[in-house]
Scaffold this active site. Structure first.
Site, mmCIF file in Angstrom:
data_model
loop_
_atom_site.group_PDB
_atom_site.id
_atom_site.type_symbol
_atom_site.label_atom_id
_atom_site.label_comp_id
_atom_site.label_asym_id
_atom_site.label_seq_id
_atom_site.Cartn_x
_atom_site.Cartn_y
_atom_site.Cartn_z
ATOM 1 N N ASN A 64 0.851 -1.183 0.000
ATOM 2 C CA ASN A 64 0.000 0.000 0.000
ATOM 3 C C ASN A 64 0.886 1.231 0.000
ATOM 4 O O ASN A 64 1.364 1.692 1.032
ATOM 5 C CB ASN A 64 -0.920 -0.002 1.221
ATOM 6 C CG ASN A 64 -1.953 -1.104 1.153
ATOM 7 O OD1 ASN A 64 -2.912 -1.013 0.392
ATOM 8 N ND2 ASN A 64 -1.733 -2.167 1.917
ATOM 9 N N GLU A 65 1.114 1.750 -1.192
ATOM 10 C CA GLU A 65 2.028 2.866 -1.376
ATOM 11 C C GLU A 65 1.380 4.181 -0.938
ATOM 12 O O GLU A 65 0.176 4.249 -0.692
ATOM 13 C CB GLU A 65 2.435 2.961 -2.854
ATOM 14 C CG GLU A 65 3.117 1.720 -3.395
ATOM 15 C CD GLU A 65 4.560 1.566 -2.922
ATOM 16 O OE1 GLU A 65 4.943 2.196 -1.917
ATOM 17 O OE2 GLU A 65 5.308 0.811 -3.576
ATOM 18 N N PRO A 66 2.176 5.262 -0.814
ATOM 19 C CA PRO A 66 1.610 6.574 -0.512
ATOM 20 C C PRO A 66 0.453 6.900 -1.453
ATOM 21 O O PRO A 66 0.546 6.711 -2.667
ATOM 22 C CB PRO A 66 2.790 7.520 -0.739
ATOM 23 C CG PRO A 66 3.989 6.685 -0.395
ATOM 24 C CD PRO A 66 3.653 5.308 -0.889
ATOM 25 N N SER A 96 -2.573 5.494 -0.780
ATOM 26 C CA SER A 96 -3.578 4.477 -0.465
ATOM 27 C C SER A 96 -4.538 5.017 0.595
ATOM 28 O O SER A 96 -4.134 5.749 1.495
ATOM 29 C CB SER A 96 -2.906 3.201 0.050
ATOM 30 O OG SER A 96 -2.050 2.640 -0.918
ATOM 31 N N THR A 139 10.137 2.053 -3.640
ATOM 32 C CA THR A 139 9.926 0.633 -3.334
ATOM 33 C C THR A 139 10.669 -0.245 -4.335
ATOM 34 O O THR A 139 11.298 -1.246 -3.954
ATOM 35 C CB THR A 139 8.425 0.306 -3.356
ATOM 36 O OG1 THR A 139 7.758 1.102 -2.379
ATOM 37 C CG2 THR A 139 8.180 -1.163 -3.068
#
Length: 637
Positions: free
Chosen positions: A163-165, A167, A182
């Protein structure tokens, strides 16, 4: 104030409960015991345990303990159901990069868990089936009553799972595009950034938040800043881990290094009264100088009082006394004589003036860490007449690009055109590399050639620095020689090779990489091997060790805190150019390194900036202004 009240006061900046252990081993055991206890409790009443599991380097030790509990204590996993957080997409389950393979190798293959109870997102699905699959994954979790415990790591962007920035807190299992940072962090596992998938399947933040209990684990200084943001910062989508502040049963399990930026650890005077020892006084004074932008000798009583340090002034004396004491401590760390200055009073110097010259042994985990991390000091030691040895602990072969092997073999083939065995070898290597898949492990022969390339570069750098070729020692420690990023545990063989070298050289001073934030772990293992070797030699009564100092330098990833530095060696413009030239000798790492970590700049650029920033920090504190500085911390064994 009661102990409970003091504890609450100390944690007033923290919005998530944090439990700090001395090291990652203790922390991993703590988590493994909680999981084992829940499994046993549920077995007594005939119920299942549903675990959400993570991959990556963080949970591997915890998995080792669970396997040990099963094999040595009879802990059964036949009532355990697991759901993994994520998987790269696309990804075949038998790929060396797949999380299916990771989980089997680290956990499932060693337990009595039922295969039908293992669930890992399927990275091999056709794209058109992904959405419905993700919906079924969510329903499957719910059909077992939800997750009892969700295990998490944390990425440098604050991502949990993938869940990247950006999300949202309500997000569910889905396909996501991976953040650039990532993918950079994963580059080492895939032998290059270009081989890292751009997408992944992941449980959503909402899926994670539905778990009855959440345990997030983090190790190392490299995670300290994002841990502080997640624990103490405002909730925001740009740092998904901050959503965990809204969970009513979430603990962060940390080692001391990953917790080092928390306010109660880093600046405890801001949360309440604290004990003032010499190191804390030094740290607090440096912090205050930096915060106010004032040289140390300009700090006033009012400055200390207004920033939570009034008790220090009341207890230890006036600001002037404290300022002068800390200033002198810092001044005494600076020396242009890293091997000790002959015929000089060494009472306040970091190194002894005798014997002179000294025998200095520099341990370099990879074949270029010596010049990258302490090249200026190495040059100074040689220039001042010390007998300098360099021990290259590993071959560094996995960091060599394939085309470098071909370039060197083209050269060799042209030189020995009539040597049929070489021509045959050339054809075999070219054929292997032409058919090598992305991230595929090299053949033993290719690994050997890559190691030779790095050895040749290291010898070239030694010659440039004035180190005798016979003083370059290539240990090729066996723990490293796997051909992959994942290494074997170190063994007595590695320790004995190191002991033999130490006994042969009997150095007066040792320099070793103390860079425990190395994202690939090699530095950490190399240091542990040195520590074990020294410990065994001490127990065996090695008399020469009594007169040996051990100095730790930092690598390309991070620098020591100013308050911890015990020896700083100034580097002038001329020596900085020489240091960079020595780094340039490592041509296979020039322009683009195989494993750049989070910083895509070349190693010489990182080293130059780090050394210059250290000099600027000393200058800002009111000390002499230098071009650059290399710093060291002494290890007392």
């Amino acid at each position: 104030m009661t102990n409970r009240q003091e504890e609450i006061e100390a944690r007033k900046f923290e919005k998530i409960n944090t439990i700090i252990h001395q090291n990652s081993e203790e922390a991993s055991l703590f988590v493994a015991k909680e999981i084992a206890q829940l499994i046993k409790q549920r077995q007594k009443v005939g119920k299942k345990v549903v675990l959400g599991l993570a991959t990556g380097s963080t949970p591997t030790k915890m998995y080792e303990y669970l396997v040990r509990f099963h094999k040595e204590e009879g802990l059964s996993f036949n009532n355990v159901v697991t759901f993994n957080l994520d998987e790269y997409y696309p990804m075949q389950p038998d790929s060396i990069h797949s999380y299916v393979r990771f989980m089997n190798e680290h956990l499932f293959d060693h337990l009595d868990i039922k295969k039908e109870n293992i669930h890992i997102p399927d990275g091999a699905l056709p794209k058109e089936e992904v959405r419905s699959y993700c919906e079924r994954y969510e329903q499957k979790i719910k059909s077992f009553g939800g997750l009892d415990i969700q295990i998490l790591g944390i990425g440098r962007t604050g991502h949990i799972g993938f869940n990247e920035p950006g999300s949202t807190i309500s997000s569910k299992t889905r396909m996501v595009r991976l953040d650039r940072v990532t993918r950079l962090d994963a580059a080492s596992d895939f032998f290059g950034h270009e081989n890292v998938p751009t997408k992944a399947l992941t449980m959503g933040v909402g899926s994670i938040m539905d778990a009855k209990r959440i345990i997030l684990m983090a190790w190392g200084e490299g995670k300290s800043d994002i841990i502080r943001q997640a624990v103490e910062g405002e909730i925001k989508e740009s740092v998904p881990a901050t959503f965990l502040q809204r969970h009513d049963n979430c603990d962060f399990i940390l080692d001391e290094a990953s917790a080092s930026s928390l306010t109660r650890i880093n600046t405890p005077w801001l949360v309440g009264e604290c004990e003032w020892n010499d190191l804390r006084i030094k740290k607090a004074t440096i912090w205050l100088s930096h915060t106010l932008g004032k040289a140390i000798l300009k700090l006033t009583n009012e400055d200390y009082n207004e920033h939570g340090m009034g008790s220090m002034v009341a207890e230890k004396g006036s600001a002037e006394d404290i300022n002068l004491k800390v200033f002198n401590q810092l001044q005494r760390t600076i020396t242009g004589w890293p091997g000790g200055k002959p015929n000089a009073d060494d009472h306040n110097r970091p190194e002894r003036n005798t014997p002179f010259p000294k025998t200095s042994l520099i341990f370099s985990p990879h074949p270029d860490d010596d010049v990258i991390s302490m090249g200026g000091t190495l040059l100074r030691l040689v220039d001042q007449g010390h007998e300098v040895h360099v021990a290259y602990q590993t071959s560094g072969n996995i960091a060599v690009f394939d085309d470098e092997v071909i370039r060197f073999m083209d050269f060799a083939s042209d030189i020995q055109n009539e040597n049929k065995s070489l021509k045959q070898k050339y054809r075999e290597v070219r054929d292997f590399l032409n058919h090598k898949g992305a991230g595929e492990t090299d053949s033993l022969e290719v690994q050997h050639f890559k190691g030779l390339i790095r050895k040749g570069e290291a010898l070239s750098a030694c010659r440039y620095c004035g180190v005798k070729e016979e003083n370059a020692h290539f240990q090729n420690l066996p723990f490293y020689e796997t051909g992959t990023v994942k290494k074997k545990p170190y063994s007595e063989v590695d320790i004995n090779l190191t002991k033999d070298l130490l006994k042969k050289i009997r150095p007066h001073q040792i320099f070793a990489a103390g860079d425990l934030s190395d994202p690939h772990g090699t530095h950490r293992v190399c240091l542990q091997i040195i520590y074990k070797a020294l410990e065994q030699l001490k127990n065996e009564g090695a008399e020469w060790l009594k007169d040996c100092y051990v100095w730790l330098y930092r690598g390309a990833w991070q620098e020591w805190d100013i308050a911890d530095m015990e020896m700083t060696v100034p580097i002038g413009p001329k020596d900085m150019r020489r240091k960079k030239n020595a780094i340039f000798k490592h041509q296979s790492q020039k322009d683009s390194a195989m494993f750049p970590g989070s910083d895509e700049r070349e190693f010489w650029q990182r080293a130059e900036q780090r050394n210059q920033e250290t000099a600027k920090k000393y200058d800002a504190l009111g000390l002499a202004e230098y071009e650059a500085m290399e710093s060291f911390v002494r290890y007392h064994f």
